[in-house]
Each structure stands twice: as structure tokens, then as C-alpha cells.
Write a protein that holds these residues in place. Sequence first.
Motif, short mmCIF file in Angstrom:
data_model
loop_
_atom_site.label_atom_id
_atom_site.label_comp_id
_atom_site.label_asym_id
_atom_site.label_seq_id
_atom_site.Cartn_x
_atom_site.Cartn_y
_atom_site.Cartn_z
N VAL A 191 20.92 40.76 -23.64
CA VAL A 191 22.33 40.38 -23.59
C VAL A 191 22.83 40.00 -24.98
N SER A 192 22.03 39.23 -25.72
CA SER A 192 22.42 38.82 -27.07
C SER A 192 22.54 40.02 -28.00
N ALA A 193 21.63 40.97 -27.88
CA ALA A 193 21.68 42.17 -28.72
C ALA A 193 22.94 42.98 -28.44
N TYR A 214 27.72 39.19 -15.92
CA TYR A 214 28.24 37.83 -15.69
C TYR A 214 28.66 37.65 -14.24
N MET A 215 29.32 38.64 -13.67
CA MET A 215 29.85 38.51 -12.32
C MET A 215 28.78 38.70 -11.23
N LYS A 216 27.68 39.38 -11.56
CA LYS A 216 26.74 39.76 -10.50
C LYS A 216 25.38 39.08 -10.57
N GLN A 224 25.10 32.82 -18.30
CA GLN A 224 25.85 32.10 -19.34
C GLN A 224 25.86 32.87 -20.65
N ARG A 225 24.77 33.55 -20.96
CA ARG A 225 24.78 34.38 -22.18
C ARG A 225 25.77 35.54 -22.03
N ILE A 449 23.32 24.78 -20.32
CA ILE A 449 22.73 26.05 -20.75
C ILE A 449 23.63 26.75 -21.76
N ARG A 450 24.91 26.76 -21.46
CA ARG A 450 25.89 27.43 -22.32
C ARG A 450 26.01 26.72 -23.66
#
Length: 732
Positions: A191-193, A214-216, A224-225, A449-450
Motif C-alpha cells: 500500500v505504501s509503495a 480502504y472500503m473493503k 488506515q494506510r 494506527i493512523r
Amino acid sequence: MQKNEILSHIIDLIDERRLGRAVNALENYLLSHPNLKSDMGNLMELQNDFQLMTDYWQRGFDDPEREHVYSQLLRRLYVLTTNVMTRESMANSRFMSSVHSRPRLIRKDWTMSNVRHQLEDFVSSVALLDLEPEDSRHEQREKIYQEHQLLMHDLFDYILTSRLWKEALAEAFTDILLSPTIDTNDQQLIVSAIMLSALNAFGFNKFSVLMNVYMKTTDPYVRQRALVGWVFCLDGSKAKLYPEMAEMVNQVCEDETRRNELTELQMQLYYCMDAEQDQKKIHDEIMPEILKGSNIKVTRHGLEEVDDDTLEDILHPDTAERNMERMEESMKQMASMQKEGSDIYFGGFAQMKRMPFFNDLSNWFVPFYTQHPAINYIWENTKGKKFLQIITQIGAFCDSDKYSFVLAFEQVLKQFPAKMLKMVEDGEASPLPLGGKIELEEQKQPAFIRRMYLQNLYRFYRLYPMRSEFASPFDDRSKHLYFANSLFGKNKLQEKMTEVAAFLMKHRKNDEALSVLSNCELAAKTFDYNMLMGNLLMRMPLDTELSASDYYRHALDLRPDSEKALSGYARALFRYHRYEAALTSYEKLLKLKPEHTGYMLNASICMTNLERNEEALKLLYKLDYEQPDNHKVKRVLAWVLTMSERYEQASKAYQQLLSVEKPEPVDMLNYGYCLWFHGDIVEAIVHFKQFLLSNGNEDYSLESDFMGTEHGLITAHNISDTEINLMLDALA
């Protein structure tokens, strides 16, 4: 990240839907860059389709699909141009070129089926470790994690430097990120990449992956990422090109939980961005008090315990207790800052980011896990292991700082007093981070977490040596102030706009608050919105096109009986020099609260500006009699007496105001005017100079007052411009 101005201009033409001009501009660019021949073929195909559509249009054919075809051609051209831009930026950067080529040289098979197979194989291999003989299990585990870490390092760089994705590739990555058979740490890193890649070059399909995940997803860490990722990557300028982006944003904002998360994230971003400012406060104000109150002193050899039985304790027995109280107060202040959302550890860990561990780009984003090959040997073999485990479990340390702490632990260990460390290892004491203990349940909350992830990102964009190669959302207001993004201006997130604006005003971000409130459409009809807008404009320069009085008047229309709205309206009218109307409003307020000192003072100032000095003095004499020690009353009375040319009475009032231990600078200034108007030039100069020497006014010049804002007042007292210049010379 360097931008190619020509290609950026072509992107702007595409955003403006100027397809023909954009096609011609890209053709000219490709013709002048022979190394991009492969892209010329794609452009020629697009040109042919564009020409075919144009021919049909010129012949007068009615094509119901024309709008759709035109939009699709724009998208194709955007993808082509962005891919050219990505290739060019990598070719012009030795660093990005290396990041791009390395994983592609090491691993030849980057098909999604193979990537997924390797990710799933890692999970199954770890699960099967329990079946291995105990004597070989440790060695086998190290090998599995070492190989997997190399894979994730390569995959991170591969995604980061990938061109824009087609829909099928986006779907494949979405499946991986939602799969229960993939390790959560791997999903978080992917996700970060994707976020980093899409920030450098917006791609709708990469954005949609982050949004869909994010939604699923049911994994709170991945979720949160993904939230931070799609918010940072959201590009309002692409809304015409990808109208479905607005639909996705609106869908997200339909859900109350998601609206709350977006609101929390917006606020957390500003706490995060105050890290350097918070660190200065901690270094200059808080830490000295903590060290003063503890029995630990910092030496060049590390931390040393100080004996309690010292001569100082005998001579001054209360000192230690006072120091302890100050230390406890400072500790509470640190904990309070952290609880509010401040990044209290940024400065303390900044120097540790120079370790070789952080030369690997992906390590800035990898979630903390003790099996990471770079730290596992420390975690398993170090002395003081219990201390290390406790401090990383209970402290509010982001992943990046946890890795820093573990890697530096051997050196940290040497600095700890042996007695203190033994107490921890024996279970007699538990270490407590400066910011206090964070319960495990709180650490699992989405907001926590965020916040930790944001701190990871902030460290990367502020401390990574090659950070200039990446588009930082913390330096781009359109990214970190997303509540001002027009895509949020017409959906249910408007319910949260006033809350965020109030937060920004509290943190003295008035321009940002105005941008957020200006993005509201439906909320403009509410009482709270108009009150907040009026309050905000009262803090801003007068030359703004918006008028605070208009918003307070709208608020009054909505709630005619609101004292707060009427008070705001009166203050705004006064600010705009509408003294007659302001006085009328204050008279209404005094009918509601006849004894309200503030309303009486403001009404008297209005009267003075309307040259109704006798009426003003009648009010002020009464107030001064009832409240002889109220300096606010005395200050207004002194000024009205000055305006009434009762200089001797005014002088007595000013002398009382200036007789206190710390007189207000404004009283020195106003007394200077009083003396000047009365003809006592020498004393006027003395008091003007005292004003200029008072705290905060050392660099202030009275020229802008004398020749500008107060010029009319001065000349009304028969003082010429020549005399004003003489006074300025005397004060120079």
C-alpha cells in the motif's frame, strides 16, 4: 522530484480538455527526443483515432458517442504523457534509475501470478515451521525471513517505479491486498509503495486500488494506510478526466464512520506537521525540568545516578521536592501533548535515521516485526531483552522509531545505570516512556494506527537523504489540506467542515480555515458556519473581499435572539468604522445585560468616535467609580478624556495605569499622544521611546502610525506634518 515543464504543460492542456493542442505538443516533444521512439507508435495510433472522430464531426455526422470517445482519447493521452514523464524523470535521476533497474535485473518474472505465489508461499512456509525439527527450526526461520525480506524490498521498488497501471493490473493488486492468505505486513508495505508511486505521478487505477482497499479490507492496519494513501493521492485537477473519482469520494463520505476518520486524519496531519515546533518546546522547556527533578544526570559517559544524600539536600531540603513536582508536571505535559496528537519523539530519533538500515528505501515503510533480518539477532540475543520488549510494546513509537531504538539498543544499554536495568530485568520495576504508557487496547484503535503511520511518513519526507526525489504531501497544501479540495465540497463531509475550521483557527491556521469554510456549499446556511466565518474574518486583514459583519448579520437572521451573534455583529461594525450602527447594536446588548462592562466600554468608544464624548464620559465615570481597579475601564476613560481635551485628568489616569509593576505598552503609547496633544513634547518623546523599548516593540516604527493610521487623529489636534516629522526624527 524534478518536473519537466513541457510535459507538465501538456498535462495541463489535458486537464483543460484541449485534446488537439495536447496531441500536437506531445508529438513535437517526442520528435525532439529520439530515445522515446516506442512512445511515438502509441501516439500515432491515438492521432489516427482522433482524426477519425474529427472527420466524422466535420462531415456533420451525429455521433451520440462523441463525448465518450473524446474523453477516452484524453485518458489515453494522459496515460501516455505521464508514462513519458515517468521515464524521463527516471532517466534524469541516477537514484531513481537505479531503483527502477535493480529489481528488474534481479528478478525476471514479475507476472502477478508469480508475485502472488511467492507472497502466499511465504505465509505457508512460516506456518510449516512448527513441523521442522527444533534444532533446525531457528536456522530455517532466519532463511525464510531473509529471502522474503529481499523479495519485499524488490517488490516495493518495482511498484514504486512502475508506469501507470491498466485496470487488470489494478484488480490483481486489489485482490492481493484483500486476500486473507497474504501477510498483513506485506500488504501494508505494498500500500505504501502504491501511494509513493501515485504521488509522483497520478494514476487513476493506482488511486482506485487504494480507495477500494480502504472500503473493503477488514485489516485495520492495511485500512488506515490505504486511507492515508488515497487521500494524499487525490487530485482534484483530474476530476474532469476521471469523473468516477468524484463518485468514489461521495460514496466514501456517505458513511458516518468514514467521515469521522477523514475528519480525524485532517487534524492529525497538522499535529504531525508541528513536529519540529513541538520538539523545540520539549528541548528548551520540558526536558530541562525532567532532568532537574530526577536523580539521573547526563554525562559524556552516559546516564549516571546521583546519590540522594547530598549536601544540597541537607542545606535546602525543599529543593528536591520542588524539582520533583516540576518534573512530574513536565512529564504530564509531555503525556498531554502526545494524547492530543503531537509527535513528541521526532527530534529524539532524527539522528538515528542515519543508520545503514534506512539506506533501504522500503525500510522506512515496513511495519515493525521482530523477525526482520536487520534486527532479529539483536532482539533475540541482547542483554536487557525484557527492557527492550516492554519499551517497544507500551510506548507511542512509530514503526520507524522502533527499528531505530532496537538498532541503537546496544549503545543505549551501556548508558543505563546498572541498578536500574537490573530492577527491570528482575521484574521489580517497569520502564516508562517520557510520553507515558499506551495501553494495548488504545494501540489497536484506528486513530492511533493512523497517527503512527503519519509519523512514519513524516520522518521519511523530512529525513530521507533522497527525499527530494519524491513529491511530499506535507509540502503541498492541496494534499495535506484536503478538506479544501472541491471534491469534498458537495457531499456529506460538509457536516465536518466547521469542526475542522475551528480546529485550524485554534492552531492559528486562519488562511487554511478560510479555505475549508469557502469549500462549504450547503453548510453556508447554518448558524454555526456564519458565526465561525465572522469570527475568522475578524482575525484577518481588513482588505479581504469578505466582510465579517455580513456573516454575523446572516447568523442573526437565523437566530435573532442570539446575544453572541449580536455581539459579533457589533464588533465587526466597529472594526469597519461603522460606529453609528455599532453603537445601536451595543445599545441592544445593554438592554439584554445592562451591567455588562465590555458592552458599556465598547459603546463609550463608539460614542467617542461619533464625537459624543460627554455621553461616553457619563458611562465611564460610573464604571470607574464602581470598578476603581479595573484597568480596562481606566484605559478607555483615559483615552476619552484625551479626546475631550481634558489632558490633566487624562494624565492622572495614565499615571495610575503606568504605576503598576509591568505596565501595558499601549498605555505608554497613548500617554505619549496625550502629552503631545497637550504640548508637553519632551515627556511625549520619553513615553513614545518607552513604548518602543517595551517587549515586542524594539523593531517597531511609529512612522506608519503617525503618517498613516493615526494621521487624521494627530492633525485634528492642530499638529502639522512638519511637527510629525520632527517627532519622528526625535524618536529615530
